[in-house]
Scaffold this motif. Sequence first.
Motif, short mmCIF file in Angstrom:
data_model
loop_
_atom_site.label_atom_id
_atom_site.label_comp_id
_atom_site.label_asym_id
_atom_site.label_seq_id
_atom_site.Cartn_x
_atom_site.Cartn_y
_atom_site.Cartn_z
N PHE A 39 44.23 71.60 12.34
CA PHE A 39 45.36 72.38 12.30
C PHE A 39 45.04 73.68 12.50
CE2 PHE A 39 46.35 68.52 10.17
CZ PHE A 39 47.67 68.21 10.34
N THR A 41 44.83 77.15 14.46
CA THR A 41 45.40 78.14 15.48
C THR A 41 44.45 78.56 16.49
OG1 THR A 41 45.10 80.23 14.07
CG2 THR A 41 47.13 78.98 13.91
N SER A 69 47.62 70.65 17.69
CA SER A 69 47.45 72.11 17.69
C SER A 69 47.33 72.67 19.13
CB SER A 69 46.11 72.51 16.73
OG SER A 69 46.40 72.05 15.54
N ARG A 97 55.68 68.81 12.83
CA ARG A 97 55.25 70.27 13.23
C ARG A 97 56.11 70.81 14.31
NH1 ARG A 97 49.02 71.00 14.41
NH2 ARG A 97 49.62 73.23 13.51
#
Length: 235
Positions: A39, A41, A69, A97
């Motif tokens: 997950f 960034t 992601s 998400r």
Amino acid sequence: MKDLLGKAILDFQTNNSPQNIVTETDISEAEEMDIAYLFRTYDKMPLLEQKALDLCKGNILDVGCGAGSHSLHLLKKGFDVQSIDISQNAIEACRIRGINQAEVCDVLDLKNQKFDTILLLMNGTGIFGRLKHITKYLQHLKSLLHPGGQILMDSSDLIYMFDEDEDGGKWIPMDNKDYYGELVFTIQYKGETEIPFNWLYLDYNTLQNAAIANGFKTELLAEGNNCDYLAKLYL
């Protein structure tokens, strides 16, 4: 398949008491991986992944999207992204998400669509499974490309994992294998063990030769510190 990796991804997304997963291969010991890593960034991604995302163009297919992601970053940049994975749990997490064009799909089953960029990251060659399947996958991926399109793919040369013999060569056990990068993976999660599956790591020269044989041009875009690399395949 029990979809244990997907279950771990969905547990993390829904805060359902997620735990680390344990991965093991036929040439390496078991090791834990924090599912939160999937997950991450953009600023936490390896440089090879960042470079791949920076080079994306047009409409994009994210193959084996996992927790999504990479797709999420590209969506925030304004790209049209279709995200696919064979894991139903992972795709459910992606949709939560906000990745609306996420679907459960094997890339070999994707038909009658064209993309400007096909993205295969986190050892994208892994989905080939065995060396003998490369042509089947590359020919199908070619059929999904727009003219001028590109495939961005990363992998690693695993030769460093094998011991040297007395004359400096590498001792590589090849029982039931055609190539030293053919691994058998096992995943454990919350006391369950996944059915073992084949996963392919490719050195760049082998990928390049296979790509050329299937009508692609190739470019080595970047190399990492662990015998890993990012490649571009294009027509």
